[in-house]
Enzyme design. Structure first.
Site: not given
Ligand SMILES: NC(=O)C1=CN([C@@H]2O[C@H](COP(=O)(O)OP(=O)(O)OC[C@H]3O[C@@H](n4cnc5c(N)ncnc54)[C@H](O)[C@@H]3O)[C@@H](O)[C@H]2O)C=CC1
Ligand SMILES: CC(=O)C(C)=O
Length: 259
Positions: A155, A186
């Site tokens: 990822y 985030g």
């Protein structure tokens, strides 16, 4: 149809961060094209927007197909006559250790997060250049595009790649008055983090929710991020106020990483 209104396409906007961006840009006055691989959620979200008085349509498209993304832009222009903002928001997650990641899994996540973002940039830029009006291309990056995280290796690699596309495209498209920037959230409590938490707790022998909790402790502002926190920033990136900004992948994470 009001041709003075700007038109924004958002991939992966049937739910989560993409849906919040769609709602915010709709409130900002954009006509919104909701696109998602999941046709049902795309249709549902588009109807919700229209019920709020926002002009909208839904187009089912898988970002890992260049043809489907070209078709998404074609349908947008057919319906609304123009494309002003294209948001490459769709992305998938994957939790696995470096030693365990399979070829198939790497292929899959790169097809969506990396190839998909490229196809979106290409299709949007071709149309914006044809219009000669400039435009804004906005990509979903992540804190994981600024530093890689263990168990999120593949990822993270895809989000580093998104940052690279953003910089290269910004340089190449600047002369056509097309800006290219990325938002880097985030820890946002969407279904993506439900899956990441499930994957991590299995690896680390934790209880459900504990991986999300541990990651969330690193947020200086003391709360996890809402999709709307991301949408507020994307509203700026999509607006005239960001006209002098290009090639940036900006952290919007409540204070996890600095720089
Ligand atoms: N949730 C988080 O904490 C963070 C998310 N991001 C990024 O933000 C973006 C949105 O994430 P979330 O809303 O949290 O995820 P989500 O999983 O809640 O929603 C993603 C949406 O994209 C769609 N999608 C998946 N594969 C697709 C494909 N091949 N073609 C078209 N649509 C597809 C899904 O159907 C879904 O509607 C992603 O790029 C993600 O990597 C970045 C940083 C943090
Ligand atoms: C989902 C995501 O990008 C992270 C690092 O939380």
């Amino acid at each position: 149809m009001n041709m003075d209104k700007k038109v924004a396409v958002i991939t992966g906007s049937g739910q989560g961060i993409g849906k919040a961006i769609a709602e915010r840009l709709g409130k900002d006055g954009f006509t919104i094209v909701i696109s998602d691989v999941n046709e049902e959620s795309a249709n549902r979200t588009s109807i919700e927007l229209m019920e709020k008085g926002i002009e909208s349509m839904a187009v089912q498209a898988n970002v890992s197909s260049k043809k489907e993304i070209e078709n998404l832009v074609e349908q947008t222009v057919e319906q609304y006559g123009q494309l002003d903002v294209f948001i490459n928001n769709a992305g998938i997650d994957q939790v696995d250790s470096i030693l365990n990641i399979s070829e198939e899994d790497v292929q899959k996540i790169f097809e969506v997060n990396v190839f998909g973002t490229l196809y979106g940039i290409q299709a949007a830029a071709v149309q914006m250049k044809k219009q000669g009006t400039g435009g804004k291309i906005i990509n979903a990056c992540s804190i994981a595009g600024h530093r890689a995280y263990s168990l999120l290796g593949a990822y993270s690699a895809t989000k580093f790649a998104v940052k690279a596309w953003t910089q290269a495209a910004a340089e190449e498209l600047a002369s056509s008055k097309i800006t290219v920037n990325s938002y880097c959230p985030g820890i946002v409590g969407t279904s993506m983090w439900d899956r990441i938490d499930a994957g991590m707790v299995e690896y680390m022998n934790l209880e459900k929710g504990q991986a999300f909790e541990q990651f969330s402790k690193s947020i200086a502002l003391g709360r996890t991020q809402e999709p709307e926190d991301v949408a507020n920033f994307v509203s700026f990136l999509a607006s005239k106020d960001s006209d002098y900004m290009t090639g940036q992948s900006v952290l919007i994470d409540g204070g996890i990483l600095y720089g």
